[in-house]
Design an enzyme around this catalytic site. Sequence first.
Site, mmCIF file in Angstrom:
data_model
loop_
_atom_site.group_PDB
_atom_site.id
_atom_site.type_symbol
_atom_site.label_atom_id
_atom_site.label_comp_id
_atom_site.label_asym_id
_atom_site.label_seq_id
_atom_site.Cartn_x
_atom_site.Cartn_y
_atom_site.Cartn_z
ATOM 1 N N HIS A 195 0.822 -1.206 0.000
ATOM 2 C CA HIS A 195 0.000 0.000 0.000
ATOM 3 C C HIS A 195 0.865 1.269 0.000
ATOM 4 C CE1 HIS A 195 -2.441 -3.259 1.664
ATOM 5 N NE2 HIS A 195 -3.523 -2.582 1.341
ATOM 6 N N LEU A 245 -9.090 -3.371 10.986
ATOM 7 C CA LEU A 245 -9.193 -1.946 11.285
ATOM 8 C C LEU A 245 -10.133 -1.637 12.450
ATOM 9 C CD1 LEU A 245 -9.182 -0.630 7.613
ATOM 10 C CD2 LEU A 245 -7.313 -0.601 9.262
ATOM 11 N N LEU A 261 -9.555 9.174 0.817
ATOM 12 C CA LEU A 261 -9.913 8.029 -0.021
ATOM 13 C C LEU A 261 -9.863 6.719 0.763
ATOM 14 C CD1 LEU A 261 -7.980 8.933 -3.298
ATOM 15 C CD2 LEU A 261 -10.458 9.016 -2.927
ATOM 16 N N HIS A 283 -5.505 2.154 -4.272
ATOM 17 C CA HIS A 283 -5.358 1.551 -2.941
ATOM 18 C C HIS A 283 -4.797 0.135 -3.075
ATOM 19 C CE1 HIS A 283 -6.341 0.930 1.359
ATOM 20 N NE2 HIS A 283 -6.508 -0.329 0.984
ATOM 21 N N SER A 315 -22.544 -9.324 38.474
ATOM 22 C CA SER A 315 -23.013 -10.645 38.021
ATOM 23 C C SER A 315 -21.846 -11.593 37.795
ATOM 24 C CB SER A 315 -23.811 -10.511 36.719
ATOM 25 O OG SER A 315 -25.038 -9.860 36.929
ATOM 26 N N GLU A 347 -18.064 -3.913 24.511
ATOM 27 C CA GLU A 347 -17.205 -5.092 24.655
ATOM 28 C C GLU A 347 -15.998 -5.099 23.720
ATOM 29 O OE1 GLU A 347 -21.065 -6.075 26.518
ATOM 30 O OE2 GLU A 347 -20.535 -5.290 24.531
ATOM 31 N N PHE A 364 -21.502 -12.324 25.286
ATOM 32 C CA PHE A 364 -21.172 -10.980 24.812
ATOM 33 C C PHE A 364 -19.747 -10.892 24.265
ATOM 34 C CE2 PHE A 364 -24.422 -9.430 28.155
ATOM 35 C CZ PHE A 364 -25.462 -9.791 27.313
ATOM 36 N N ASP A 410 -33.795 -15.438 31.770
ATOM 37 C CA ASP A 410 -33.338 -14.311 30.948
ATOM 38 C C ASP A 410 -33.466 -14.586 29.449
ATOM 39 O OD1 ASP A 410 -32.835 -12.443 32.851
ATOM 40 O OD2 ASP A 410 -30.671 -12.780 32.958
ATOM 41 N N GLN A 419 -29.200 -13.932 26.269
ATOM 42 C CA GLN A 419 -28.189 -13.853 27.338
ATOM 43 C C GLN A 419 -27.393 -15.146 27.497
ATOM 44 O OE1 GLN A 419 -28.381 -10.553 29.016
ATOM 45 N NE2 GLN A 419 -29.561 -10.535 27.111
#
Length: 626
Positions: free
Chosen positions: A36, A124, A186, A260, A349, A370, A396, A428, A432
């Site tokens: 690049h 990224l 760009l 690119h 928790s 997260e 999560f 729940d 969850q």
Amino acid sequence: MSYHKPEAKTVQDLKDLAQKLRIHSINATQASKSGHPTSCASLAEIMSVLFFQQLRLNLKHPRDPSSDRFILSKGHAAPILYAAWAEAGLFPIEDLNNLRKIDSDLEGHPTPRLNFIDVGTGSLGQGVAVGAGMAYVGKNYDKADYRTYVVVGDGESAEGSVWESLHFAGHYKLDNLCVIFDVNRLGQSEATSLQHKLDVYRDRLEAFGFNAVVVDGHDVEELTKAFHCAAITKSKPTAIIAKTFKGKDFPNIEDLDNWHGKPLGDKAAEVVKHLQGLIVNKDVKLSPKPVSKTGAAPEVDISNVKLSSPPSYKLGDSIATRLAYGTALAKIGKNNQRVIALDGDTKNSTFSDKLKALDPERYIECFIAEQNLVGVAVGAACRRRTVAFVSTFATFFTRAFDQIRMGAISQTNVNFVGSHCGCSIGEDGPSQMGLEDVAMFRTIPGSTIFYPSDAVSTERAVELAANTKGVCFIRTSRPNTCVIYDNEEPFTIGRGKVVRQKSSDEVLLIGAGITLYECLEAADQLEKNCITVRVIDPFTVKPLDAELIIEHGKQCGGRVVVVEDHYQQGGLGEAVLSALAGERNFVVKHLFVPTVPRSGPPSVLIDMFGISARHVVNAVNEILKD
């Protein structure tokens, strides 16, 4: 500390070095026939000023704990990063032509195979989180003078994870962090959404608590002044918003689309000749600033972390493994001042709040973000500054899988603790329930997965994880489970436990967490019908104790039933099947959660979705008929 404008010669030297960095980037990408160079060109003056005017570096020991940190979040611009270190004298400039070769560590995107790289980048949107973790440690734990610099591409700033991290940095007033936005307009396939709307970047960053400075990213004097401003700004991090051009100073390429990720090919010689013509002093040589002798980072020892006291439970006590995790975390925190906990607003928790109760400074609240939670932990663990434990509900972590994956590429030693796993969490409901987590962490190279079943084994899992290289995952459960191990019971990674056996055993049952107790209950029911079964607790799913399973499986006639509170794919059952794949005369029945569960009482759900003792009994009866 007042600003002193650099001398005219210094300014010209920095301009000349910028052009040399452009030339090195072209030559390296020509040699590799990939890369690049235009993305490097927009960064040239930024890199020149950073490396030869700002960063305090130790070339003999690039990961000196007291040296400034630099993260190239836009990792595809790796050639210019390598060129800067080569110009600084770390390695010969001719080595740059080994870019992307199979026998070179100058890879297409940076990795810590190189001693001057802390973390892998290129997926990224992750560099700011890592930088924020480093800066947090520098400000609050090391209390040292080193600063952290992160270069972000404008294209990647569309990632939500970037803004999670900017919020974190602003909230914690990380004034030792400087984020540089390379706004070259760009992207890969077209212009970015904001292009050169620098006022929009500034307004957003100011709203996130940053000292936002807009500069011409190709003006050495403006950059020097901006970095000085960043260094003297207190109580808020600084963002330097640099207006740049992709392919800067490349004739007929600068600011044009469709360049690119492409070497310049037959245009390279012409462009290099043009750049050479812009250099005033072809023999220019500058050196980075040395590491400051004052404000050094303290010596830290994070080896041989131990529980401050052994487990102290009674056999038969009913304790949730998530609670035992919190207890153990506080114990190793007492033993070593560098143990830290990070959580995403679930500390009451997951019970990571037990370390906060011990020492509030060693708990980092990352709120409900997260991806940033994981990235901050990776940064905090860099250069062996901390022993980081990251906790949230197991499910999560799936939204931060890329950060965890990049953590493995970065050779991180972060420990992840996922609570509320499986349908056994109850009312729940499925959003969850961690039912994919073991599969996810099993795919991580070099990972270790603990799945403790009682409080004693959980405390030992925490102690082992604190001393284990690579990514560790501890799967903890919401329901209480009975203590089945003596407090003195030793535990080892890759070694399971036979928790029930008789010489007459006809089937081997394997369960972990709550399903171990379903296996034990099934064994009691089966024995009433004169059928005896053996039960194994694997303790670690990766590495799995294949020898133990094969040995005892053979003693049980090759009949195995595996039960897990997880989906079919990638969990304990498939780990067992993989371990037995090279063995003859085995038959395996696998009980798992077959479909998306629903809300309901835990015991009802376990039975409804096929992993209760009743289903284990049926599986044993079926396998004995076959």
